[in-house]
Design a protein around this motif. Structure first.
Motif, mmCIF file in Angstrom:
data_model
loop_
_atom_site.group_PDB
_atom_site.id
_atom_site.type_symbol
_atom_site.label_atom_id
_atom_site.label_comp_id
_atom_site.label_asym_id
_atom_site.label_seq_id
_atom_site.Cartn_x
_atom_site.Cartn_y
_atom_site.Cartn_z
ATOM 1 N N UNK A 170 17.806 54.959 10.786
ATOM 2 C CA UNK A 170 17.505 55.413 12.143
ATOM 3 C C UNK A 170 17.900 54.313 13.124
ATOM 4 N N UNK A 171 18.801 54.629 14.050
ATOM 5 C CA UNK A 171 19.235 53.662 15.056
ATOM 6 C C UNK A 171 18.252 53.659 16.224
ATOM 7 N N UNK A 172 17.945 52.447 16.685
ATOM 8 C CA UNK A 172 17.025 52.269 17.811
ATOM 9 C C UNK A 172 17.725 51.431 18.871
ATOM 10 N N UNK A 173 17.848 51.969 20.069
ATOM 11 C CA UNK A 173 18.455 51.216 21.165
ATOM 12 C C UNK A 173 17.443 50.232 21.742
ATOM 13 N N UNK A 174 17.927 49.066 22.112
ATOM 14 C CA UNK A 174 17.064 48.097 22.783
ATOM 15 C C UNK A 174 16.608 48.693 24.115
ATOM 16 N N UNK A 175 15.325 48.707 24.405
ATOM 17 C CA UNK A 175 14.864 49.277 25.669
ATOM 18 C C UNK A 175 15.458 48.513 26.852
ATOM 19 N N UNK A 176 15.654 49.177 27.981
ATOM 20 C CA UNK A 176 16.243 48.492 29.141
ATOM 21 C C UNK A 176 15.344 47.390 29.671
ATOM 22 N N UNK A 177 15.999 46.355 30.205
ATOM 23 C CA UNK A 177 15.240 45.210 30.714
ATOM 24 C C UNK A 177 14.341 45.588 31.881
ATOM 25 N N UNK A 178 14.699 46.654 32.603
ATOM 26 C CA UNK A 178 13.864 47.071 33.725
ATOM 27 C C UNK A 178 12.886 48.174 33.333
ATOM 28 N N UNK A 179 12.718 48.390 32.017
ATOM 29 C CA UNK A 179 11.779 49.405 31.558
ATOM 30 C C UNK A 179 10.337 49.027 31.860
ATOM 31 N N UNK A 180 9.489 50.037 31.902
ATOM 32 C CA UNK A 180 8.076 49.812 32.216
ATOM 33 C C UNK A 180 7.418 48.974 31.122
ATOM 34 N N UNK A 181 6.706 47.960 31.549
ATOM 35 C CA UNK A 181 5.979 47.108 30.615
ATOM 36 C C UNK A 181 4.629 47.731 30.252
ATOM 37 N N UNK A 182 4.223 47.477 29.004
ATOM 38 C CA UNK A 182 2.852 47.767 28.596
ATOM 39 C C UNK A 182 2.329 46.522 27.899
ATOM 40 N N UNK A 183 1.048 46.268 28.021
ATOM 41 C CA UNK A 183 0.475 45.095 27.391
ATOM 42 C C UNK A 183 0.170 45.415 25.924
ATOM 43 N N UNK A 184 0.655 44.537 25.043
ATOM 44 C CA UNK A 184 0.385 44.676 23.616
ATOM 45 C C UNK A 184 -0.315 43.416 23.135
ATOM 46 N N UNK A 185 -1.017 43.556 22.017
ATOM 47 C CA UNK A 185 -1.847 42.473 21.516
ATOM 48 C C UNK A 185 -1.246 41.890 20.246
#
Length: 287
Positions: free
Chosen positions: A88-103
């Motif tokens: 399964x190919x996964x594209x790198x998300x765009x640099x201006x994509x919406x951020x979410x906080x992860x732990x």
């Protein structure tokens, strides 16, 4: 000696015999012949992470079968694969994509979600709901200032930008083990050879290729070292941790390998000499 020392002045103490990049934390690794060491470590290393629906990081500690998901670099992103599911190919998300906080451990880090298709494929591969996220903001997570030099950063690795390990030290450990374990149990970035076993305990500043590394602390080990990285099975839930507890116990746990911060970025390659620019007493502090 300061961190801008001339690498040519250092004494050769080892050579690089393998380089490993783990693009997605706790998934399969990639052996590379060369790469660039940046502030967050080898390019692409631990820039992606699997999280639960609440954004908490997932690792082989909870799910040993994460080791069975292979990772390859693809155009503009990754290719994930697991037997029975294909690739399964996964594209790198765009640099201006919406951020979410992860732990990740105690740190909250802004990341960009890789999308529903990646989440669905990984959910099928791992057997539970999850998301895949990418770290664009490489300066967002400082390394532990109690050990790392000022300004040192880390991606989604546990604590520091680079993990180096000695094949000579692994040979010494394996002589004490009831059954030898391979280096991939320890998931290092740089594998070195040519020094006395455990010599790395006394290294402080290293020149490797064009880069400079500051050794910051020994690496405490967990149950991931008991997991066969090829099968996700646990041949012996006690080892190598039980033997390390007898031979390498120190303040903070049982130790194998050294964590390092990048103080001068640069390209490194398999075959590079490792030069010692600064040494000190053993950093294996008794428990």
């Amino acid at each position: 000696m300061n961190d801008l020392a001339d690498p040519a002045t250092g004494a050769p103490v080892a050579r690089v015999v393998a380089l490993h990049v783990h693009p997605v934390k706790s998934l399969g690794g990639i052996a590379v012949a060369e790469g660039r060491l940046g502030p967050c470590g080898l390019e692409d290393d631990r820039r992606w992470m699997v999280v639960d629906p609440d954004g908490r990081f997932l690792t082989q500690r909870q799910m040993p079968h994460m080791a069975l998901v292979g990772v390859a670099r693809g155009p503009g992103g990754l290719v994930l694969a697991r037997a029975g599911l294909g690739a399964h190919a996964v594209a790198r998300p765009p640099a201006d994509g919406a951020r979410r906080m992860v732990q990740v451990w105690k740190d909250s880090v802004p990341a960009v979600d890789a999308g529903d298709a990646a989440a669905a494929w990984l959910g099928a591969a791992l057997g539970r709901p999850c998301r895949l996220v990418y770290l664009h903001d490489t300066g967002a997570r400082p390394a532990d200032p109690a050990f790392a030099p000022p300004g040192a950063t880390v991606g989604f690795a546990d604590g520091f930008a680079v993990l180096l390990a000695s094949r000579d030290s692994l040979d010494a450990l394996n002589r004490d083990l009831p059954a030898a374990v391979p280096m991939d149990r320890f998931r290092p970035n740089l594998v070195l050879e040519g020094a006395a076993p455990w010599a790395e305990d006394g290294w402080r500043l290293l020149a490797v290729g064009a880069a400079l590394l500051r050794i910051v602390k020994p690496c405490s080990r967990c149950i991931v070292t008991t997991i066969d990285q090829q099968t996700a099975e646990i041949p012996d839930p006690r080892e190598p941790l039980a033997t390390l507890a007898r031979t390498r116990r120190a303040r903070g746990g049982v130790m194998f390998g050294q964590n390092a911060a990048v103080v001068r970025p640069g390209r490194i390659a398999v075959g590079d000499q490792v030069r010692l620019l600064e040494e000190g007493p053993s950093n294996l502090v008794p428990a």
